[in-house]
Write a protein that holds these residues in place. Structure first.
Motif, PDB file in Angstrom:
ATOM      1  N   MET A   1      30.577  32.917  34.884  1.00 19.03           N
ATOM      2  CA  MET A   1      29.634  32.293  34.098  1.00 19.03           C
ATOM      3  C   MET A   1      28.213  31.778  34.901  1.00 19.03           C
ATOM      4  O   MET A   1      27.136  31.285  34.049  1.00 19.03           O
ATOM      5  CB  MET A   1      30.257  31.068  33.345  1.00 19.03           C
ATOM      6  N   LEU A   2      28.463  31.720  36.047  1.00 18.46           N
ATOM      7  CA  LEU A   2      27.339  31.152  36.775  1.00 18.46           C
ATOM      8  C   LEU A   2      25.779  32.064  36.477  1.00 18.46           C
ATOM      9  O   LEU A   2      25.773  33.041  36.522  1.00 18.46           O
ATOM     10  CB  LEU A   2      27.402  31.501  38.357  1.00 18.46           C
ATOM     11  N   GLY A   3      24.968  31.129  36.025  1.00 19.31           N
ATOM     12  CA  GLY A   3      23.394  31.719  35.635  1.00 19.31           C
ATOM     13  C   GLY A   3      23.261  32.152  34.238  1.00 19.31           C
ATOM     14  O   GLY A   3      22.155  32.632  33.766  1.00 19.31           O
ATOM     15  N   LYS A   4      24.539  32.220  33.434  1.00 16.46           N
ATOM     16  CA  LYS A   4      24.464  32.736  32.074  1.00 16.46           C
ATOM     17  C   LYS A   4      23.617  31.770  31.197  1.00 16.46           C
ATOM     18  O   LYS A   4      24.023  30.462  31.374  1.00 16.46           O
ATOM     19  CB  LYS A   4      25.911  32.991  31.674  1.00 16.46           C
ATOM     20  N   LYS A   5      22.904  32.308  30.270  1.00 15.13           N
ATOM     21  CA  LYS A   5      22.129  31.425  29.418  1.00 15.13           C
ATOM     22  C   LYS A   5      23.224  31.058  27.891  1.00 15.13           C
ATOM     23  O   LYS A   5      23.919  32.017  27.681  1.00 15.13           O
ATOM     24  CB  LYS A   5      20.972  31.971  28.909  1.00 15.13           C
ATOM     25  N   PHE A   6      23.115  29.899  27.676  1.00 15.94           N
ATOM     26  CA  PHE A   6      24.101  29.659  26.632  1.00 15.94           C
ATOM     27  C   PHE A   6      23.451  28.693  25.653  1.00 15.94           C
ATOM     28  O   PHE A   6      22.532  27.841  25.576  1.00 15.94           O
ATOM     29  CB  PHE A   6      25.456  28.912  26.859  1.00 15.94           C
ATOM     30  N   VAL A   7      24.013  28.991  24.385  1.00 21.66           N
ATOM     31  CA  VAL A   7      23.722  28.112  23.091  1.00 21.66           C
ATOM     32  C   VAL A   7      25.167  27.369  23.051  1.00 21.66           C
ATOM     33  O   VAL A   7      26.124  27.952  23.179  1.00 21.66           O
ATOM     34  CB  VAL A   7      23.461  29.147  22.086  1.00 21.66           C
ATOM     35  N   ALA A   8      25.035  26.080  22.283  1.00 24.09           N
ATOM     36  CA  ALA A   8      26.226  25.426  22.311  1.00 24.09           C
ATOM     37  C   ALA A   8      26.270  24.941  21.016  1.00 24.09           C
ATOM     38  O   ALA A   8      25.288  24.447  20.193  1.00 24.09           O
ATOM     39  CB  ALA A   8      26.051  24.053  23.251  1.00 24.09           C
ATOM     40  N   SER A   9      27.345  24.956  20.286  1.00 25.48           N
ATOM     41  CA  SER A   9      28.088  24.554  18.955  1.00 25.48           C
ATOM     42  C   SER A   9      27.962  23.038  19.190  1.00 25.48           C
ATOM     43  O   SER A   9      29.105  22.458  19.741  1.00 25.48           O
ATOM     44  CB  SER A   9      29.110  25.033  18.464  1.00 25.48           C
ATOM     45  N   PHE A  10      27.095  22.341  18.850  1.00 24.62           N
ATOM     46  CA  PHE A  10      27.026  20.656  19.095  1.00 24.62           C
ATOM     47  C   PHE A  10      27.059  19.993  18.009  1.00 24.62           C
ATOM     48  O   PHE A  10      26.071  19.822  17.230  1.00 24.62           O
ATOM     49  CB  PHE A  10      25.574  20.537  19.823  1.00 24.62           C
ATOM     50  N   ARG A  22      30.169  20.208  31.294  1.00 21.49           N
ATOM     51  CA  ARG A  22      30.971  21.246  32.359  1.00 21.49           C
ATOM     52  C   ARG A  22      30.221  22.413  32.401  1.00 21.49           C
ATOM     53  O   ARG A  22      30.125  23.035  33.355  1.00 21.49           O
ATOM     54  CB  ARG A  22      32.343  21.434  31.798  1.00 21.49           C
ATOM     55  N   SER A  23      29.646  23.134  31.354  1.00 26.25           N
ATOM     56  CA  SER A  23      28.979  24.401  31.522  1.00 26.25           C
ATOM     57  C   SER A  23      27.752  24.440  32.477  1.00 26.25           C
ATOM     58  O   SER A  23      27.517  25.216  33.194  1.00 26.25           O
ATOM     59  CB  SER A  23      28.471  24.915  30.085  1.00 26.25           C
ATOM     60  N   ILE A  24      27.141  23.289  32.320  1.00 31.01           N
ATOM     61  CA  ILE A  24      25.808  23.037  33.055  1.00 31.01           C
ATOM     62  C   ILE A  24      26.347  22.773  34.668  1.00 31.01           C
ATOM     63  O   ILE A  24      25.789  23.419  35.623  1.00 31.01           O
ATOM     64  CB  ILE A  24      25.266  21.918  32.602  1.00 31.01           C
ATOM     65  N   LYS A  25      27.425  21.962  34.767  1.00 27.37           N
ATOM     66  CA  LYS A  25      27.772  21.857  36.108  1.00 27.37           C
ATOM     67  C   LYS A  25      28.382  23.387  36.808  1.00 27.37           C
ATOM     68  O   LYS A  25      28.384  23.400  37.943  1.00 27.37           O
ATOM     69  CB  LYS A  25      29.086  20.757  36.208  1.00 27.37           C
ATOM     70  N   GLY A  27      27.033  26.104  36.358  1.00 27.81           N
ATOM     71  CA  GLY A  27      25.579  26.822  36.883  1.00 27.81           C
ATOM     72  C   GLY A  27      25.040  27.415  35.713  1.00 27.81           C
ATOM     73  O   GLY A  27      24.403  28.520  35.737  1.00 27.81           O
ATOM     74  N   MET A  28      25.637  27.346  34.508  1.00 29.27           N
ATOM     75  CA  MET A  28      25.120  28.083  33.051  1.00 29.27           C
ATOM     76  C   MET A  28      23.795  27.083  32.822  1.00 29.27           C
ATOM     77  O   MET A  28      23.462  25.953  33.249  1.00 29.27           O
ATOM     78  CB  MET A  28      25.883  27.970  32.235  1.00 29.27           C
ATOM     79  N   VAL A  29      22.847  27.750  32.123  1.00 27.85           N
ATOM     80  CA  VAL A  29      21.665  27.356  31.612  1.00 27.85           C
ATOM     81  C   VAL A  29      21.536  27.148  30.180  1.00 27.85           C
ATOM     82  O   VAL A  29      21.788  28.108  29.268  1.00 27.85           O
ATOM     83  CB  VAL A  29      20.625  28.316  32.100  1.00 27.85           C
ATOM     84  N   PRO A  30      21.270  25.999  29.850  1.00 30.79           N
ATOM     85  CA  PRO A  30      21.654  25.699  28.265  1.00 30.79           C
ATOM     86  C   PRO A  30      19.940  26.263  27.616  1.00 30.79           C
ATOM     87  O   PRO A  30      19.024  26.027  28.243  1.00 30.79           O
ATOM     88  CB  PRO A  30      21.419  24.246  28.212  1.00 30.79           C
ATOM     89  N   VAL A  31      20.000  26.950  26.432  1.00 36.77           N
ATOM     90  CA  VAL A  31      18.925  27.529  25.867  1.00 36.77           C
ATOM     91  C   VAL A  31      18.616  26.669  24.752  1.00 36.77           C
ATOM     92  O   VAL A  31      17.461  26.484  24.228  1.00 36.77           O
ATOM     93  CB  VAL A  31      19.036  29.118  25.533  1.00 36.77           C
ATOM     94  N   GLU A  32      19.801  26.283  23.856  1.00 30.65           N
ATOM     95  CA  GLU A  32      19.659  25.720  22.534  1.00 30.65           C
ATOM     96  C   GLU A  32      20.913  25.039  22.221  1.00 30.65           C
ATOM     97  O   GLU A  32      22.021  25.346  22.532  1.00 30.65           O
ATOM     98  CB  GLU A  32      19.213  26.674  21.374  1.00 30.65           C
ATOM     99  N   LEU A  33      20.743  23.776  21.372  1.00 28.04           N
ATOM    100  CA  LEU A  33      21.905  23.356  20.706  1.00 28.04           C
ATOM    101  C   LEU A  33      21.766  23.428  19.313  1.00 28.04           C
ATOM    102  O   LEU A  33      21.044  23.359  18.693  1.00 28.04           O
ATOM    103  CB  LEU A  33      21.811  21.677  20.928  1.00 28.04           C
ATOM    104  N   ILE A  34      22.909  23.911  18.712  1.00 29.57           N
ATOM    105  CA  ILE A  34      22.870  23.965  17.214  1.00 29.57           C
ATOM    106  C   ILE A  34      24.080  23.133  16.558  1.00 29.57           C
ATOM    107  O   ILE A  34      25.019  22.896  17.127  1.00 29.57           O
ATOM    108  CB  ILE A  34      23.100  25.600  16.806  1.00 29.57           C
ATOM    109  N   GLU A  92      23.307  34.355  25.922  1.00 29.06           N
ATOM    110  CA  GLU A  92      24.460  35.289  26.071  1.00 29.06           C
ATOM    111  C   GLU A  92      25.883  34.787  25.661  1.00 29.06           C
ATOM    112  O   GLU A  92      26.735  35.565  25.448  1.00 29.06           O
ATOM    113  CB  GLU A  92      24.530  35.611  27.889  1.00 29.06           C
ATOM    114  N   VAL A  93      26.103  33.487  25.676  1.00 24.61           N
ATOM    115  CA  VAL A  93      27.245  32.827  25.576  1.00 24.61           C
ATOM    116  C   VAL A  93      26.919  31.827  24.663  1.00 24.61           C
ATOM    117  O   VAL A  93      26.161  31.112  24.292  1.00 24.61           O
ATOM    118  CB  VAL A  93      27.674  32.162  26.866  1.00 24.61           C
ATOM    119  N   CYS A  94      28.046  31.410  23.653  1.00 23.88           N
ATOM    120  CA  CYS A  94      27.972  30.272  22.842  1.00 23.88           C
ATOM    121  C   CYS A  94      29.187  29.310  23.355  1.00 23.88           C
ATOM    122  O   CYS A  94      30.336  29.719  23.550  1.00 23.88           O
ATOM    123  CB  CYS A  94      28.075  30.583  21.374  1.00 23.88           C
ATOM    124  N   VAL A  95      29.080  28.148  23.586  1.00 21.00           N
ATOM    125  CA  VAL A  95      29.985  27.232  24.248  1.00 21.00           C
ATOM    126  C   VAL A  95      30.469  26.266  23.097  1.00 21.00           C
ATOM    127  O   VAL A  95      29.617  25.546  22.289  1.00 21.00           O
ATOM    128  CB  VAL A  95      29.223  26.189  25.318  1.00 21.00           C
TER     129      VAL A  95
END
Length: 219
Positions: A1-10, A22-25, A27-34, A92-95
């Motif tokens: 998951m390192l470096g992957k850009k993610f959107v989060a179901s928030f 945890r995702s940020i820790k 090494g993932m990169v947040p793009v957006e919260l939805i 690329e990923v949804c958390v």
């Protein structure tokens, strides 16, 4: 998951916030919260957070937030449309912050599959009590906004979740994490926030089996 850009179901609550942390820790990169927003009741689905508060959360977390205004009938359709939009922005990923309810995992995974995103569940199958304690011990602060008073005393509505409060919830026979819907929360401070989100409590409302805290921002 390192470096992957993610959107989060928030949802604005503790579990989705811990999943983002945890995702940020990792090494993932947040793009957006939805965040899904009940257009009939004018507050976020399940957790009861008004728009101005959601806007301030986004500001203090320094992550853009998109609101999905939807009714129950169009919930799935609207959620998938927003995921597709997030993918177009580079996600690329949804958390998700789900822990162990299989039906939730299947629904979320199917929404992602439909638009070509990977679904990621950082908290999956961990002990609920451990997750609550971890969240609190990290320094996050969260308000209990909704209580199902058919399963938990309405007195918990409006309290800040501490270990002592969590233990009292468990002592009543409810799930300590509220994973079954016994209670919902609004996170207003912690390691992801530049500053606490200011708010003031207004009133407690009894709606069907639920006690709901009405609150607004101060700034």
């Amino acid at each position: 998951m390192l470096g992957k850009k993610f959107v989060a179901s928030f949802s604005g609550g503790k579990d989705s916030t811990l999943a983002i942390y945890r995702s940020i820790k990792q090494g993932m990169v947040p793009v957006e919260l939805i965040t899904t927003y009940n257009s009939h009741k004018e507050r976020s689905w399940f957790h009861g957070i008004p728009k101005n508060i959601l806007s301030n959360i986004s500001k203090e977390m320094e992550i853009p937030l998109s609101i999905i205004e939807t009714t129950g009938e169009k919930y799935t359709e609207s959620f998938e449309a927003k995921l597709k939009s997030a993918k177009e922005k580079g996600a690329e990923v949804c958390v998700f912050g789900d822990i162990d309810i299989q039906g939730h995992l299947e629904w979320c995974s199917q929404r992602c599959k439909s638009v070509g995103l990977e679904a990621y569940f950082p908290l999956w199958n961990e002990k609920r009590k451990d997750l609550v304690y971890e969240f609190i011990d990290l320094g996050f602060k969260t308000l209990i906004t909704v209580v199902d008073h058919s399963r938990l005393s309405q007195d918990f509505a409006g309290k800040v979740l501490t270990r002592k409060v969590a233990d009292a919830i468990e002592a009543e026979g409810a799930d300590i994490c509220g994973e079954n819907g016994e209670y919902h929360t609004f996170v207003f401070d912690g390691p992801l926030f530049k500053n606490p989100v200011d708010f003031q409590l207004e009133e407690k409302l009894a709606i069907d089996n639920f006690t709901v805290i009405k609150f607004t921002n101060l700034t």
